[in-house]
Design a protein around this motif. Structure first.
Motif, PDB file in Angstrom:
ATOM      1  N   ALA A 359      -0.432  -0.805 -11.924  1.00 35.10           N
ATOM      2  CA  ALA A 359       0.846  -0.806 -11.210  1.00 35.10           C
ATOM      3  C   ALA A 359       0.865  -1.922 -10.175  1.00 35.10           C
ATOM      4  CB  ALA A 359       1.082   0.548 -10.539  1.00 35.10           C
ATOM      5  N   GLY A 360      -0.227  -2.046  -9.436  1.00 32.51           N
ATOM      6  CA  GLY A 360      -0.318  -3.119  -8.458  1.00 32.51           C
ATOM      7  C   GLY A 360      -0.305  -4.489  -9.105  1.00 32.51           C
ATOM      8  N   GLU A 361      -0.977  -4.621 -10.242  1.00 32.72           N
ATOM      9  CA  GLU A 361      -1.002  -5.899 -10.960  1.00 32.72           C
ATOM     10  C   GLU A 361       0.393  -6.309 -11.416  1.00 32.72           C
ATOM     11  OE1 GLU A 361      -2.100  -9.406 -12.668  1.00 32.72           O
ATOM     12  OE2 GLU A 361      -3.223  -8.136 -11.258  1.00 32.72           O
ATOM     13  N   VAL A 387       1.185   2.960  -4.525  1.00 30.66           N
ATOM     14  CA  VAL A 387      -0.061   2.296  -4.907  1.00 30.66           C
ATOM     15  C   VAL A 387      -1.056   2.330  -3.749  1.00 30.66           C
ATOM     16  CG1 VAL A 387      -1.093   0.040  -5.420  1.00 30.66           C
ATOM     17  CG2 VAL A 387       0.938   0.812  -6.670  1.00 30.66           C
ATOM     18  N   LEU A 388      -0.597   2.012  -2.558  1.00 34.36           N
ATOM     19  CA  LEU A 388      -1.494   2.011  -1.392  1.00 34.36           C
ATOM     20  C   LEU A 388      -2.025   3.409  -1.100  1.00 34.36           C
ATOM     21  CD1 LEU A 388       0.429  -0.359   1.068  1.00 34.36           C
ATOM     22  CD2 LEU A 388      -1.544  -0.910  -0.359  1.00 34.36           C
ATOM     23  N   ALA A 400      -3.046  -6.024  -0.739  1.00 33.89           N
ATOM     24  CA  ALA A 400      -2.879  -5.839   0.707  1.00 33.89           C
ATOM     25  C   ALA A 400      -2.003  -6.940   1.292  1.00 33.89           C
ATOM     26  CB  ALA A 400      -4.249  -5.833   1.378  1.00 33.89           C
ATOM     27  N   GLU A 401      -2.191  -8.162   0.810  1.00 31.37           N
ATOM     28  CA  GLU A 401      -1.393  -9.283   1.313  1.00 31.37           C
ATOM     29  C   GLU A 401       0.075  -9.121   0.931  1.00 31.37           C
ATOM     30  OE1 GLU A 401      -1.110 -14.166   0.863  1.00 31.37           O
ATOM     31  OE2 GLU A 401      -2.800 -13.069  -0.012  1.00 31.37           O
ATOM     32  N   LEU A 402       0.325  -8.738  -0.328  1.00 29.54           N
ATOM     33  CA  LEU A 402       1.715  -8.538  -0.754  1.00 29.54           C
ATOM     34  C   LEU A 402       2.345  -7.386   0.015  1.00 29.54           C
ATOM     35  CD1 LEU A 402       4.138  -9.075  -2.550  1.00 29.54           C
ATOM     36  CD2 LEU A 402       3.061  -7.704  -4.361  1.00 29.54           C
ATOM     37  N   GLY A 409       3.330  -0.094   4.487  1.00 25.12           N
ATOM     38  CA  GLY A 409       2.034   0.458   4.867  1.00 25.12           C
ATOM     39  C   GLY A 409       1.801   1.776   4.157  1.00 25.12           C
ATOM     40  N   VAL A 410       0.620   2.319   4.327  1.00 26.60           N
ATOM     41  CA  VAL A 410       0.294   3.596   3.672  1.00 26.60           C
ATOM     42  C   VAL A 410       1.151   4.712   4.250  1.00 26.60           C
ATOM     43  CG1 VAL A 410      -1.520   5.256   3.229  1.00 26.60           C
ATOM     44  CG2 VAL A 410      -2.047   2.836   3.286  1.00 26.60           C
TER      45      VAL A 410
END
Length: 410
Positions: A359-361, A387-388, A400-402, A409-410
């Motif tokens: 999902a993050g990819e 995702v986080l 984290a950068e994106l 944030g979480v």
């Protein structure tokens, strides 16, 4: 803006934020005199630490403040300023045509120039450059409305109405992406009325899809489904209707948007029927095309099949469609907005089956294609937050950068 001295840009954005020099100085911990000298160029602004602090107070990307790469802006809540939304709202609230009924309309821009501007706006949208588009839309709306009012009773009246209808559709599409649902509905509703004056059934058909998209976004999926299907039936190729590629494309898009509305209410049989109908239309069309800016064709049908699966809560099916149906070459040939939109849908699908790494990819891949599609859309923020939250330990550095760029944030 990019050619202005840094001090003038600070003054411009401070004014956009409706901040006085004194208020701005207080927030910055400086004197009003210091701010005045910076804005007039008497004093240099050469410390990056101060630049970043100014950008933070003005709620903008420091790169935009420096006049660089304004399309990769990273506001934490929206990728457009509320000021820009209000400008678009004000343009939508204009009624030039009724004013022209009583008084002479102002001199509009030539229709040839308007046509070029509308084409550029469509391409800006389909390349996913939403920040650039929202900054251009207020003037484009005003110009198109002025042209429609001025040429309403003339030989060029239908052409002017056609252009205005397209501008309303562009506005509706980008506003819906950015979460401005009511404004998106207003612009789409206007586009239908104008399409009737333009005497173009296909333009009205595409306008119908914009109205229905806005209705779905506002939680009104059932009337959206009924309207899409009704107009699709009336525009269907064959019989008394022609079978031009343009008609097939608009008809196919009505079926696809109907399928998405049906998916939102969980009507799986109707979803399948409408997708199959769209597939038949795409097969008849013979390839991916972009008539009436629909991007309709076999590949787009597959993209909607995956998107509908996500709406139905079947993430596994969405991933399966992506892997088995969507071929690299035709997918890569599609414009960035369509590809990034699909990658966002795919990210949602992976999240549904608990595969947060993929999902993050998908979010990263979408961001590389069209940053605004990932950084600006509320649904993308929801996926990134998911995702986080579900990533064990620290998230990968690129994620984290994106997330930081998105303000999530979480």
């Amino acid at each position: 803006m990019d050619e202005l001295p840094i001090g003038r840009r600070v003054a411009y954005w401070r004014g956009r934020r409706k901040m006085s020099q004194q208020v701005f100085a207080d927030r910055l911990g400086k004197s009003k005199s210091w701010v005045d000298k910076i804005e007039r160029g008497v004093r240099r602004l050469d410390k990056f630490s101060v630049l970043y602090e100014i950008a933070d107070i003005l709620q903008m990307d420091v790169q935009l403040l420096l006049g660089r790469d304004p399309e990769r802006r990273t506001d934490t809540l929206n990728c457009i300023d509320q000021f820009e939304v209000e400008e678009i709202r004000a343009a939508l609230e204009r009624y030039d045509s009724i004013s022209a009924y009583f008084d002479a309309a102002p001199c509009p821009p030539p229709l040839a120039d308007m046509g070029k501007a509308v084409t550029h706006a469509w391409l800006t949208y389909q390349y996913g450059r939403y920040g650039m588009l929202t900054r251009a839309l207020p003037k484009l709306l005003r110009d198109a409305q002025a042209a429609d009012a001025a040429y309403g009773g003339a030989d060029q009246g239908q052409r002017a109405a056609h252009l205005l209808g397209q501008v309303y559709q562009i506005a509706s599409s980008v506003l819906r992406k950015l979460g401005e649902r009511e404004l998106a509905w207003l612009a789409a509703d206007r586009s239908i009325a104008v399409a009737q004056r333009a005497d173009d059934q296909l333009l009205a058909g595409v306008a119908t899809t914009r109205v229905c998209n806005a209705l779905v976004a506002m939680g009104r999926a059932r009337p959206a489904l009924e309207l899409n299907v009704t107009i699709a039936n009336r525009l269907a190729p064959g019989g008394r209707n022609d079978t031009r590629p343009e008609r097939i494309s608009v008809y196919g898009m009505l079926l696809l948007q109907g399928a998405m509305a049906a998916a939102r209410i969980g009507d799986t049989s109707t979803v399948e029927d409408l997708l199959n109908g769209a597939q038949e239309a795409a097969n008849e069309l013979g390839g991916d095309q972009n008539h009436y800016w629909t991007s309709f064709g076999p590949t787009n049908v597959h993209l909607h099949r995956a998107a509908a699966a996500v709406e139905l809560g079947d993430g596994g099916r969405a991933v399966e469609v992506h892997r088995q149906k969507i071929q690299d070459a035709p997918f890569d040939a599609m414009l960035p907005e369509r590809r990034a939109h699909h990658l966002l849908d795919l990210a949602r699908g992976f999240a549904l089956i608990g595969d947060v790494a993929n999902a993050g990819e998908m979010l990263l891949r979408g961001d590389r294609l069209a940053p605004s599609e990932i950084r600006c859309r509320p649904i993308a923020h929801e996926v990134m937050s998911d995702v986080l939250r579900r990533t064990r330990g620290a998230p990968p550095s690129l994620i984290a950068e994106l997330a930081e760029h998105m303000g999530v944030g979480v």
